[in-house]
Design a protein around this motif. Structure first.
Motif, short mmCIF file in Angstrom:
data_model
loop_
_atom_site.label_atom_id
_atom_site.label_comp_id
_atom_site.label_asym_id
_atom_site.label_seq_id
_atom_site.Cartn_x
_atom_site.Cartn_y
_atom_site.Cartn_z
N TYR A 94 35.55 14.87 -44.28
CA TYR A 94 36.20 16.16 -44.46
C TYR A 94 36.41 16.81 -43.10
O TYR A 94 35.67 16.57 -42.15
CB TYR A 94 35.37 17.06 -45.36
N ASP A 95 37.40 17.66 -43.04
CA ASP A 95 37.74 18.32 -41.78
C ASP A 95 36.89 19.54 -41.50
O ASP A 95 36.90 20.04 -40.37
CB ASP A 95 39.22 18.74 -41.79
N ASP A 572 38.08 20.61 -47.32
CA ASP A 572 39.37 20.58 -46.63
C ASP A 572 40.18 21.78 -47.11
O ASP A 572 40.20 22.09 -48.30
CB ASP A 572 40.14 19.29 -46.95
#
Length: 575
Positions: A94-95, A572
Protein backbone atom coordinates in the motif's frame (compact mmCIF):
# COMPACT_ATOMS: atom_id res chain seq x y z
CA UNK A 1 50.54 -91.85 -87.68
CA UNK A 2 51.08 -88.15 -87.04
CA UNK A 3 51.16 -88.69 -83.33
CA UNK A 4 53.84 -91.32 -83.52
CA UNK A 5 56.14 -89.21 -85.73
CA UNK A 6 55.73 -86.28 -83.28
CA UNK A 7 56.83 -88.36 -80.29
CA UNK A 8 59.92 -89.65 -82.10
CA UNK A 9 60.90 -86.06 -82.93
CA UNK A 10 60.58 -84.93 -79.27
CA UNK A 11 62.76 -87.78 -78.03
CA UNK A 12 65.49 -87.01 -80.55
CA UNK A 13 65.43 -83.32 -79.55
CA UNK A 14 65.77 -84.19 -75.88
CA UNK A 15 68.73 -86.48 -76.26
CA UNK A 16 70.50 -84.09 -78.60
CA UNK A 17 70.17 -81.19 -76.13
CA UNK A 18 71.42 -83.38 -73.31
CA UNK A 19 74.58 -84.40 -75.22
CA UNK A 20 75.38 -80.73 -76.01
CA UNK A 21 74.92 -79.74 -72.38
CA UNK A 22 77.36 -82.35 -71.27
CA UNK A 23 80.17 -81.33 -73.56
CA UNK A 24 80.42 -77.65 -74.46
CA UNK A 25 84.19 -77.63 -74.71
CA UNK A 26 85.96 -74.31 -75.14
CA UNK A 27 83.92 -72.97 -77.96
CA UNK A 28 83.81 -69.22 -78.27
CA UNK A 29 80.48 -67.43 -78.50
CA UNK A 30 80.58 -64.34 -80.65
CA UNK A 31 77.97 -61.63 -80.42
CA UNK A 32 77.28 -60.25 -83.77
CA UNK A 33 74.67 -57.63 -82.60
CA UNK A 34 74.70 -55.41 -79.41
CA UNK A 35 71.78 -55.62 -76.89
CA UNK A 36 69.42 -52.68 -77.13
CA UNK A 37 66.88 -52.59 -74.23
CA UNK A 38 63.49 -50.98 -74.69
CA UNK A 39 60.76 -49.80 -72.22
CA UNK A 40 57.30 -51.01 -72.87
CA UNK A 41 54.23 -48.78 -72.29
CA UNK A 42 52.62 -49.21 -68.81
CA UNK A 43 48.98 -48.76 -67.91
CA UNK A 44 48.17 -46.87 -64.60
CA UNK A 45 46.00 -48.76 -62.21
CA UNK A 46 42.84 -46.81 -61.37
CA UNK A 47 41.98 -46.09 -57.76
CA UNK A 48 38.38 -46.91 -58.44
CA UNK A 49 38.37 -50.00 -60.50
CA UNK A 50 35.92 -50.31 -63.29
CA UNK A 51 33.61 -53.22 -62.90
CA UNK A 52 32.94 -54.87 -66.15
CA UNK A 53 30.42 -57.30 -64.79
CA UNK A 54 27.60 -57.96 -67.11
CA UNK A 55 25.37 -59.08 -64.23
CA UNK A 56 23.65 -56.21 -62.37
CA UNK A 57 21.60 -57.04 -59.27
CA UNK A 58 18.65 -54.79 -58.57
CA UNK A 59 17.31 -54.38 -54.98
CA UNK A 60 13.76 -55.37 -54.57
CA UNK A 61 11.51 -53.32 -52.27
CA UNK A 62 10.53 -55.03 -49.03
CA UNK A 63 7.01 -54.57 -47.73
CA UNK A 64 5.94 -55.25 -44.14
CA UNK A 65 2.50 -55.91 -42.84
CA UNK A 66 1.22 -56.25 -39.26
CA UNK A 67 -1.56 -58.52 -38.34
CA UNK A 68 -3.45 -56.68 -35.58
CA UNK A 69 -5.89 -58.47 -33.35
CA UNK A 70 -7.87 -56.47 -30.71
CA UNK A 71 -7.45 -57.70 -27.13
CA UNK A 72 -10.12 -57.14 -24.54
CA UNK A 73 -8.81 -55.57 -21.25
CA UNK A 74 -10.44 -54.32 -18.05
CA UNK A 75 -7.41 -52.17 -16.90
CA UNK A 76 -7.99 -48.42 -16.83
CA UNK A 77 -4.88 -46.25 -16.11
CA UNK A 78 -5.33 -43.49 -13.56
CA UNK A 79 -4.65 -39.90 -14.59
CA UNK A 80 -1.35 -38.49 -13.28
CA UNK A 81 -1.26 -35.43 -11.03
CA UNK A 82 1.55 -32.88 -10.98
CA UNK A 83 2.95 -32.15 -7.51
CA UNK A 84 2.01 -28.65 -6.38
CA UNK A 85 4.58 -26.30 -4.82
CA UNK A 86 3.51 -24.12 -1.93
CA UNK A 87 3.70 -20.55 -3.03
CA UNK A 88 3.41 -17.78 -0.50
CA UNK A 89 1.18 -15.04 -1.69
CA UNK A 90 3.17 -11.83 -1.98
CA UNK A 91 1.98 -9.21 0.49
CA UNK A 92 -0.14 -6.42 -0.82
CA UNK A 93 1.81 -3.18 -0.93
CA UNK A 94 0.00 0.00 0.00
CA UNK A 95 1.09 3.56 -0.63
CA UNK A 96 0.12 4.83 2.81
CA UNK A 97 0.07 3.70 6.43
CA UNK A 98 -0.57 5.15 9.86
CA UNK A 99 0.52 3.81 13.26
CA UNK A 100 -0.74 4.94 16.65
CA UNK A 101 0.27 3.62 20.07
CA UNK A 102 -0.19 4.63 23.71
CA UNK A 103 1.34 3.26 26.88
CA UNK A 104 2.59 3.72 30.41
CA UNK A 105 4.32 6.94 31.55
CA UNK A 106 1.76 8.64 29.24
CA UNK A 107 3.89 7.65 26.27
CA UNK A 108 2.75 8.09 22.69
CA UNK A 109 3.94 6.75 19.35
CA UNK A 110 2.74 8.00 15.98
CA UNK A 111 3.88 7.39 12.42
CA UNK A 112 2.42 8.41 9.08
CA UNK A 113 3.75 7.68 5.63
CA UNK A 114 2.27 8.53 2.25
CA UNK A 115 3.59 7.99 -1.26
CA UNK A 116 1.88 9.89 -4.07
CA UNK A 117 2.51 8.87 -7.68
CA UNK A 118 2.83 12.10 -9.65
CA UNK A 119 3.31 10.30 -12.98
CA UNK A 120 4.90 7.11 -14.28
CA UNK A 121 8.40 8.20 -13.28
CA UNK A 122 7.95 10.65 -10.38
CA UNK A 123 6.83 10.14 -6.77
CA UNK A 124 6.22 12.44 -3.81
CA UNK A 125 6.49 11.14 -0.24
CA UNK A 126 5.61 12.36 3.24
CA UNK A 127 6.91 10.78 6.46
CA UNK A 128 5.98 11.95 9.96
CA UNK A 129 7.13 10.31 13.20
CA UNK A 130 6.60 11.18 16.87
CA UNK A 131 7.75 9.52 20.09
CA UNK A 132 7.23 10.97 23.56
CA UNK A 133 6.71 10.19 27.24
CA UNK A 134 5.69 12.41 30.14
CA UNK A 135 8.18 10.80 32.52
CA UNK A 136 7.81 9.71 36.13
CA UNK A 137 11.08 7.95 36.97
CA UNK A 138 11.37 6.83 40.58
CA UNK A 139 13.69 9.01 42.65
CA UNK A 140 13.86 11.88 40.11
CA UNK A 141 12.81 15.30 41.41
CA UNK A 142 12.88 17.32 38.18
CA UNK A 143 10.79 16.92 35.05
CA UNK A 144 12.07 13.95 33.03
CA UNK A 145 9.74 14.03 30.02
CA UNK A 146 11.02 13.81 26.45
CA UNK A 147 9.68 14.51 22.98
CA UNK A 148 11.07 13.59 19.56
CA UNK A 149 9.35 14.46 16.26
CA UNK A 150 10.44 14.65 12.63
CA UNK A 151 8.75 15.55 9.34
CA UNK A 152 10.34 14.55 6.03
CA UNK A 153 9.21 15.48 2.51
CA UNK A 154 10.85 13.85 -0.50
CA UNK A 155 10.49 13.88 -4.28
CA UNK A 156 12.08 11.27 -6.55
CA UNK A 157 12.28 10.60 -10.28
CA UNK A 158 13.46 7.48 -12.09
CA UNK A 159 14.21 7.56 -15.82
CA UNK A 160 16.02 5.20 -18.14
CA UNK A 161 19.51 6.59 -17.59
CA UNK A 162 18.99 8.97 -14.68
CA UNK A 163 17.64 8.70 -11.12
CA UNK A 164 17.42 11.57 -8.66
CA UNK A 165 15.70 12.48 -5.40
CA UNK A 166 15.46 15.47 -3.09
CA UNK A 167 14.31 15.72 0.51
CA UNK A 168 13.47 18.40 3.03
CA UNK A 169 12.89 17.88 6.74
CA UNK A 170 12.48 19.46 10.15
CA UNK A 171 13.17 17.96 13.59
CA UNK A 172 12.20 18.97 17.10
CA UNK A 173 13.53 17.21 20.21
CA UNK A 174 12.87 18.07 23.84
CA UNK A 175 14.88 16.77 26.80
CA UNK A 176 15.32 17.70 30.45
CA UNK A 177 18.53 17.98 32.48
CA UNK A 178 17.01 16.04 35.38
CA UNK A 179 20.21 14.31 36.59
CA UNK A 180 21.31 16.92 39.13
CA UNK A 181 24.07 16.30 41.66
CA UNK A 182 22.92 14.66 44.93
CA UNK A 183 24.22 17.63 46.95
CA UNK A 184 21.65 20.01 45.43
CA UNK A 185 19.17 21.29 48.03
CA UNK A 186 15.40 21.27 47.60
CA UNK A 187 15.38 25.08 47.32
CA UNK A 188 17.84 24.93 44.46
CA UNK A 189 15.83 22.20 42.69
CA UNK A 190 12.75 24.38 42.79
CA UNK A 191 14.59 27.12 40.90
CA UNK A 192 15.78 24.84 38.07
CA UNK A 193 13.90 24.72 34.78
CA UNK A 194 15.58 21.68 33.17
CA UNK A 195 13.81 21.84 29.80
CA UNK A 196 16.00 21.92 26.70
CA UNK A 197 14.92 22.01 23.04
CA UNK A 198 16.80 21.06 19.89
CA UNK A 199 15.77 22.25 16.42
CA UNK A 200 16.99 21.07 13.04
CA UNK A 201 16.19 21.89 9.42
CA UNK A 202 17.82 20.04 6.54
CA UNK A 203 17.63 19.75 2.75
CA UNK A 204 19.54 17.61 0.30
CA UNK A 205 19.49 15.50 -2.80
CA UNK A 206 21.15 12.68 -4.70
CA UNK A 207 21.54 11.98 -8.40
CA UNK A 208 22.63 8.74 -10.14
CA UNK A 209 23.69 8.22 -13.76
CA UNK A 210 23.50 4.77 -15.36
CA UNK A 211 25.67 5.38 -18.42
CA UNK A 212 28.28 7.90 -17.37
CA UNK A 213 31.63 7.98 -15.62
CA UNK A 214 29.82 10.17 -13.02
CA UNK A 215 28.30 7.43 -10.89
CA UNK A 216 26.41 9.61 -8.39
CA UNK A 217 26.56 12.83 -6.41
CA UNK A 218 25.18 13.75 -2.98
CA UNK A 219 24.62 17.18 -1.49
CA UNK A 220 23.21 18.09 1.95
CA UNK A 221 22.74 21.12 4.18
CA UNK A 222 21.65 21.08 7.84
CA UNK A 223 20.95 23.82 10.35
CA UNK A 224 20.94 22.81 13.99
CA UNK A 225 20.26 24.93 17.06
CA UNK A 226 18.80 25.00 20.55
CA UNK A 227 16.99 27.40 22.85
CA UNK A 228 20.29 28.73 24.26
CA UNK A 229 21.23 30.58 21.05
CA UNK A 230 23.43 27.80 19.71
CA UNK A 231 23.60 27.62 15.92
CA UNK A 232 25.41 25.15 13.69
CA UNK A 233 25.56 25.08 9.89
CA UNK A 234 26.91 22.15 7.90
CA UNK A 235 27.17 21.80 4.13
CA UNK A 236 28.61 18.76 2.35
CA UNK A 237 28.89 17.56 -1.23
CA UNK A 238 30.24 14.23 -2.43
CA UNK A 239 30.44 13.39 -6.16
CA UNK A 240 31.60 9.90 -7.17
CA UNK A 241 33.35 8.93 -10.42
CA UNK A 242 33.62 5.32 -11.64
CA UNK A 243 35.78 4.42 -14.66
CA UNK A 244 36.38 0.88 -15.99
CA UNK A 245 40.10 0.24 -16.66
CA UNK A 246 41.25 -3.03 -18.25
CA UNK A 247 38.25 -4.90 -16.92
CA UNK A 248 38.57 -3.42 -13.41
CA UNK A 249 36.69 -0.54 -11.77
CA UNK A 250 38.47 2.62 -10.67
CA UNK A 251 36.36 4.63 -8.22
CA UNK A 252 37.01 8.14 -6.91
CA UNK A 253 35.10 10.09 -4.27
CA UNK A 254 35.54 13.85 -3.99
CA UNK A 255 34.60 15.12 -0.52
CA UNK A 256 33.81 18.67 0.57
CA UNK A 257 32.55 19.21 4.14
CA UNK A 258 32.11 22.62 5.76
CA UNK A 259 31.04 23.12 9.40
CA UNK A 260 30.46 26.39 11.24
CA UNK A 261 28.90 27.00 14.67
CA UNK A 262 28.64 29.59 17.42
CA UNK A 263 27.59 29.37 21.09
CA UNK A 264 26.55 32.09 23.50
CA UNK A 265 28.29 32.33 26.85
CA UNK A 266 26.07 32.14 29.90
CA UNK A 267 28.52 34.22 31.95
CA UNK A 268 27.69 37.94 31.93
CA UNK A 269 30.24 39.70 29.80
CA UNK A 270 31.72 36.42 28.63
CA UNK A 271 32.87 35.88 25.06
CA UNK A 272 30.89 33.74 22.66
CA UNK A 273 32.60 30.59 21.44
CA UNK A 274 32.71 29.35 17.86
CA UNK A 275 34.34 26.75 15.64
CA UNK A 276 34.65 26.39 11.89
CA UNK A 277 36.22 23.59 9.82
CA UNK A 278 36.53 22.98 6.09
CA UNK A 279 37.58 19.49 5.01
CA UNK A 280 38.42 18.63 1.41
CA UNK A 281 39.25 15.06 0.51
CA UNK A 282 39.94 12.72 -2.39
CA UNK A 283 39.46 8.96 -1.94
CA UNK A 284 40.32 6.63 -4.83
CA UNK A 285 40.22 2.86 -5.06
CA UNK A 286 40.68 0.09 -7.64
CA UNK A 287 38.38 -2.93 -7.38
CA UNK A 288 40.00 -6.21 -8.49
CA UNK A 289 37.87 -9.36 -8.92
CA UNK A 290 39.65 -12.69 -9.43
CA UNK A 291 37.46 -15.79 -9.06
CA UNK A 292 37.10 -16.15 -5.26
CA UNK A 293 39.28 -13.12 -4.45
CA UNK A 294 37.94 -9.58 -4.05
CA UNK A 295 40.56 -6.88 -3.55
CA UNK A 296 39.96 -3.18 -3.09
CA UNK A 297 43.15 -1.11 -3.31
CA UNK A 298 42.74 2.51 -2.34
CA UNK A 299 43.94 5.54 -0.43
CA UNK A 300 42.52 8.86 0.74
CA UNK A 301 44.03 12.28 1.23
CA UNK A 302 42.37 15.14 3.15
CA UNK A 303 43.13 18.75 3.81
CA UNK A 304 41.51 20.14 6.95
CA UNK A 305 41.41 23.86 7.69
CA UNK A 306 40.46 25.27 11.09
CA UNK A 307 39.26 28.66 9.85
CA UNK A 308 38.72 30.06 13.36
CA UNK A 309 42.36 29.54 14.28
CA UNK A 310 43.83 29.72 10.75
CA UNK A 311 45.39 26.30 11.16
CA UNK A 312 45.40 23.48 8.62
CA UNK A 313 46.99 20.13 7.87
CA UNK A 314 47.15 17.26 5.38
CA UNK A 315 46.07 13.74 6.31
CA UNK A 316 46.73 10.57 4.30
CA UNK A 317 44.97 7.26 4.97
CA UNK A 318 45.08 3.73 3.58
CA UNK A 319 41.85 2.19 2.33
CA UNK A 320 42.60 -1.43 1.47
CA UNK A 321 40.17 -4.34 1.92
CA UNK A 322 40.28 -7.96 0.77
CA UNK A 323 38.10 -11.06 1.01
CA UNK A 324 38.71 -14.63 -0.17
CA UNK A 325 36.22 -17.49 -0.47
CA UNK A 326 38.34 -20.38 0.76
CA UNK A 327 35.41 -22.81 0.96
CA UNK A 328 32.55 -21.22 -0.94
CA UNK A 329 29.92 -19.71 1.36
CA UNK A 330 31.15 -21.77 4.32
CA UNK A 331 34.41 -19.91 4.95
CA UNK A 332 35.18 -16.39 3.73
CA UNK A 333 38.33 -14.76 5.09
CA UNK A 334 38.50 -10.96 5.05
CA UNK A 335 40.86 -8.24 6.21
CA UNK A 336 41.30 -4.51 5.89
CA UNK A 337 43.41 -1.48 6.67
CA UNK A 338 41.39 1.73 6.53
CA UNK A 339 41.38 5.28 7.85
CA UNK A 340 39.45 8.52 7.46
CA UNK A 341 39.01 12.06 8.68
CA UNK A 342 35.59 12.01 10.35
CA UNK A 343 33.87 15.34 10.89
CA UNK A 344 32.06 15.55 14.24
CA UNK A 345 29.18 17.95 14.78
CA UNK A 346 27.05 19.26 17.61
CA UNK A 347 24.00 17.61 16.00
CA UNK A 348 25.56 14.13 15.88
CA UNK A 349 26.92 14.37 19.42
CA UNK A 350 23.50 15.30 20.83
CA UNK A 351 21.96 12.31 19.04
CA UNK A 352 24.30 10.08 21.03
CA UNK A 353 24.03 12.01 24.32
CA UNK A 354 21.11 14.48 24.50
CA UNK A 355 22.19 15.84 27.89
CA UNK A 356 25.14 17.87 26.57
CA UNK A 357 25.71 21.38 27.76
CA UNK A 358 25.83 24.09 25.07
CA UNK A 359 29.16 25.64 24.11
CA UNK A 360 30.98 22.35 23.75
CA UNK A 361 34.13 22.05 21.68
CA UNK A 362 33.84 20.25 18.34
CA UNK A 363 36.73 19.02 16.19
CA UNK A 364 37.19 16.33 13.51
CA UNK A 365 38.45 12.89 14.52
CA UNK A 366 41.65 11.66 12.88
CA UNK A 367 41.07 7.91 12.53
CA UNK A 368 44.67 7.12 11.67
CA UNK A 369 44.03 3.49 10.84
CA UNK A 370 41.63 0.66 11.51
CA UNK A 371 43.21 -2.76 10.96
CA UNK A 372 41.03 -5.85 11.18
CA UNK A 373 41.02 -9.51 10.18
CA UNK A 374 38.11 -11.90 10.34
CA UNK A 375 36.16 -14.78 8.91
CA UNK A 376 32.51 -15.27 8.09
CA UNK A 377 30.37 -17.88 6.42
CA UNK A 378 28.09 -20.77 7.31
CA UNK A 379 28.44 -23.59 9.81
CA UNK A 380 25.45 -25.26 8.14
CA UNK A 381 22.63 -24.34 5.81
CA UNK A 382 20.82 -22.62 8.68
CA UNK A 383 23.66 -21.24 10.86
CA UNK A 384 25.87 -18.33 9.85
CA UNK A 385 28.81 -16.83 11.71
CA UNK A 386 31.08 -13.80 11.69
CA UNK A 387 34.22 -13.23 13.77
CA UNK A 388 36.57 -10.24 13.73
CA UNK A 389 39.63 -8.95 15.58
CA UNK A 390 40.25 -5.19 15.23
CA UNK A 391 42.84 -2.63 16.28
CA UNK A 392 42.00 1.06 15.84
CA UNK A 393 43.92 4.27 16.54
CA UNK A 394 41.88 7.50 16.76
CA UNK A 395 43.24 10.92 17.55
CA UNK A 396 40.80 13.60 18.76
CA UNK A 397 38.25 10.94 19.61
CA UNK A 398 35.29 12.56 21.45
CA UNK A 399 34.65 11.32 25.00
CA UNK A 400 31.65 12.32 27.13
CA UNK A 401 32.42 13.35 30.70
CA UNK A 402 30.22 14.87 33.43
CA UNK A 403 30.41 18.59 34.08
CA UNK A 404 31.17 19.56 37.68
CA UNK A 405 28.76 21.46 39.85
CA UNK A 406 29.22 25.20 39.30
CA UNK A 407 29.38 26.98 42.65
CA UNK A 408 30.71 30.29 41.31
CA UNK A 409 27.28 31.82 40.87
CA UNK A 410 24.83 30.83 43.58
CA UNK A 411 21.85 32.38 41.81
CA UNK A 412 20.48 32.75 38.29
CA UNK A 413 22.61 29.95 36.93
CA UNK A 414 21.71 28.12 33.70
CA UNK A 415 19.88 24.84 34.31
CA UNK A 416 22.80 22.75 33.03
CA UNK A 417 25.35 23.92 35.65
CA UNK A 418 24.15 21.78 38.58
CA UNK A 419 26.32 18.79 37.76
CA UNK A 420 23.57 17.56 35.41
CA UNK A 421 25.17 18.00 31.98
CA UNK A 422 28.05 16.59 29.98
CA UNK A 423 31.02 18.01 28.16
CA UNK A 424 33.08 16.59 25.29
CA UNK A 425 36.83 16.15 25.61
CA UNK A 426 39.22 14.73 23.03
CA UNK A 427 42.10 12.32 23.35
CA UNK A 428 44.19 9.80 21.42
CA UNK A 429 42.46 6.45 22.02
CA UNK A 430 43.73 3.06 20.86
CA UNK A 431 41.09 0.34 20.86
CA UNK A 432 41.44 -3.45 20.61
CA UNK A 433 38.17 -5.31 20.10
CA UNK A 434 37.05 -8.90 19.49
CA UNK A 435 33.67 -9.46 17.83
CA UNK A 436 31.62 -12.61 17.29
CA UNK A 437 28.16 -13.24 15.84
CA UNK A 438 25.91 -16.23 15.16
CA UNK A 439 22.84 -16.07 12.93
CA UNK A 440 20.26 -18.88 13.14
CA UNK A 441 17.67 -19.33 10.39
CA UNK A 442 15.81 -22.05 12.24
CA UNK A 443 13.08 -22.14 9.61
CA UNK A 444 11.17 -19.76 7.40
CA UNK A 445 9.34 -18.42 10.44
CA UNK A 446 12.04 -18.04 13.08
CA UNK A 447 15.25 -16.03 12.89
CA UNK A 448 17.66 -15.63 15.79
CA UNK A 449 20.82 -13.52 15.96
CA UNK A 450 23.29 -13.10 18.80
CA UNK A 451 26.49 -11.05 18.83
CA UNK A 452 28.95 -9.63 21.28
CA UNK A 453 32.07 -7.46 21.30
CA UNK A 454 34.75 -6.96 23.94
CA UNK A 455 36.85 -3.76 24.12
CA UNK A 456 40.24 -2.76 25.54
CA UNK A 457 41.13 0.95 25.54
CA UNK A 458 44.42 2.80 25.88
CA UNK A 459 44.31 6.59 26.30
CA UNK A 460 47.07 9.16 26.00
CA UNK A 461 46.19 12.02 28.36
CA UNK A 462 42.98 10.88 30.06
CA UNK A 463 42.92 8.36 32.89
CA UNK A 464 40.09 6.38 31.26
CA UNK A 465 38.13 6.18 28.04
CA UNK A 466 35.19 7.95 29.64
CA UNK A 467 31.72 6.46 29.15
CA UNK A 468 32.93 3.81 26.70
CA UNK A 469 31.73 0.29 27.69
CA UNK A 470 34.10 -2.65 28.06
CA UNK A 471 31.70 -4.97 26.25
CA UNK A 472 28.40 -5.05 24.36
CA UNK A 473 26.10 -7.93 23.53
CA UNK A 474 22.80 -8.18 21.63
CA UNK A 475 20.24 -10.89 21.04
CA UNK A 476 17.49 -10.36 18.46
CA UNK A 477 14.69 -12.76 17.54
CA UNK A 478 11.81 -12.57 15.04
CA UNK A 479 9.10 -15.23 15.01
CA UNK A 480 6.17 -15.56 12.61
CA UNK A 481 4.01 -17.70 14.88
CA UNK A 482 1.17 -18.21 12.42
CA UNK A 483 -0.08 -16.44 9.35
CA UNK A 484 -1.81 -13.95 11.66
CA UNK A 485 0.40 -13.84 14.77
CA UNK A 486 3.97 -12.50 14.91
CA UNK A 487 6.39 -11.72 17.73
CA UNK A 488 9.88 -10.41 18.37
CA UNK A 489 12.34 -9.85 21.19
CA UNK A 490 15.72 -8.21 21.75
CA UNK A 491 18.12 -8.06 24.67
CA UNK A 492 20.85 -5.44 25.01
CA UNK A 493 23.72 -5.94 27.45
CA UNK A 494 26.17 -3.09 28.11
CA UNK A 495 29.22 -3.41 30.35
CA UNK A 496 30.82 -1.05 32.83
CA UNK A 497 31.70 2.56 32.01
CA UNK A 498 33.86 5.11 33.80
CA UNK A 499 32.94 8.73 34.56
CA UNK A 500 33.55 11.56 37.04
CA UNK A 501 31.27 12.21 39.99
CA UNK A 502 30.77 15.45 41.89
CA UNK A 503 30.84 15.56 45.67
CA UNK A 504 31.41 18.15 48.41
CA UNK A 505 32.96 17.75 51.86
CA UNK A 506 30.38 20.02 53.38
CA UNK A 507 29.03 23.54 53.38
CA UNK A 508 31.71 26.05 52.53
CA UNK A 509 34.05 23.49 51.01
CA UNK A 510 34.88 23.45 47.27
CA UNK A 511 33.38 20.86 44.97
CA UNK A 512 35.55 17.84 44.25
CA UNK A 513 35.49 15.29 41.45
CA UNK A 514 36.12 11.58 41.81
CA UNK A 515 36.07 8.65 39.42
CA UNK A 516 32.90 6.56 39.47
CA UNK A 517 31.98 3.28 37.79
CA UNK A 518 28.59 2.85 36.15
CA UNK A 519 27.19 -0.64 36.60
CA UNK A 520 26.49 -2.87 33.58
CA UNK A 521 22.86 -3.24 32.60
CA UNK A 522 20.52 -5.56 30.71
CA UNK A 523 17.57 -4.19 28.73
CA UNK A 524 14.92 -6.71 27.64
CA UNK A 525 12.31 -5.71 25.04
CA UNK A 526 9.57 -7.75 23.38
CA UNK A 527 6.63 -7.25 21.03
CA UNK A 528 3.56 -9.25 19.96
CA UNK A 529 1.23 -8.53 17.08
CA UNK A 530 -1.87 -9.83 15.29
CA UNK A 531 -2.66 -9.18 11.63
CA UNK A 532 -6.38 -9.12 10.83
CA UNK A 533 -5.82 -8.67 7.10
CA UNK A 534 -3.47 -6.93 4.69
CA UNK A 535 -4.62 -3.56 5.97
CA UNK A 536 -5.14 -3.73 9.73
CA UNK A 537 -2.88 -5.09 12.48
CA UNK A 538 -2.55 -4.50 16.21
CA UNK A 539 0.53 -4.76 18.45
CA UNK A 540 1.65 -4.72 22.05
CA UNK A 541 5.22 -4.20 23.17
CA UNK A 542 7.19 -3.87 26.36
CA UNK A 543 10.48 -2.08 26.95
CA UNK A 544 12.84 -2.61 29.87
CA UNK A 545 10.81 -5.62 30.97
CA UNK A 546 13.21 -6.31 33.84
CA UNK A 547 12.07 -2.99 35.32
CA UNK A 548 15.54 -1.78 36.30
CA UNK A 549 16.10 1.98 36.52
CA UNK A 550 19.68 1.56 35.34
CA UNK A 551 21.85 4.58 34.51
CA UNK A 552 22.70 4.99 30.85
CA UNK A 553 24.58 8.15 31.84
CA UNK A 554 25.71 9.15 35.33
CA UNK A 555 22.79 10.38 37.49
CA UNK A 556 20.38 9.71 34.62
CA UNK A 557 18.24 6.67 35.44
CA UNK A 558 15.93 5.47 32.67
CA UNK A 559 12.22 4.71 32.72
CA UNK A 560 11.27 1.40 34.34
CA UNK A 561 8.93 -1.20 32.90
CA UNK A 562 7.18 0.34 29.87
CA UNK A 563 4.12 -1.13 28.14
CA UNK A 564 2.45 0.10 24.97
CA UNK A 565 -0.38 -1.04 22.68
CA UNK A 566 -1.42 0.26 19.29
CA UNK A 567 -2.52 -0.43 15.73
CA UNK A 568 -1.29 0.01 12.16
CA UNK A 569 -3.58 0.64 9.21
CA UNK A 570 -2.46 0.56 5.56
CA UNK A 571 -4.47 2.12 2.76
CA UNK A 572 -4.50 3.68 -0.69
CA UNK A 573 -6.24 6.95 -1.42
CA UNK A 574 -9.39 6.54 -3.47
CA UNK A 575 -9.70 2.78 -2.80
Amino acid sequence: MKIKSLSVFIMLLFFTGFSFAQDLGSETVEVVKPYTPTVSDANKIRETPKISDSVNLEKRPVQYSIFSVPVASTFTPAKGRATTVERQRPPKLYDNYITLGFGSYTSALAEFYSNIEVNRTDNFGVFLTHNSAQGGIDGVYLDDSYYDSELNLNYSSRNRNLRWNTDFGVEHRLFNWYGVAPSITNEERDEIDPQHNYYSVYAGGEINWNKSFFDNAEVKYRYFGDDFDSAEHRFSIKPTLEIPIAGEFFRTNVIFDYLNASFSSYNPGGEDTAYSFMNVGLASSLLVLRDDLTLNLGAAIYYSLDTENSDGGVYVYPQVTASYRAAGDYFIAYAGLEGELRQNSYYELTKENPFLAPAIGVAPTDQQYKAYVGAKGKLSSSIGYNTRLKYMAEDFKPLFVSNPLDVSQPANKPPYTYGNSFNVIYDLVNTISAFGELDFDVNRKLNLRINGEYFLYDTDEQDEAWNLPNFKANLLADYQITEKWFAGANIFVVGERKDYGTFTLGEGFPTEMEEVTLDPYVDLNANLGYRFNDRLSIFAKGNNLLGENYERWKDYPVLGLQLMAGATYKFDFGR
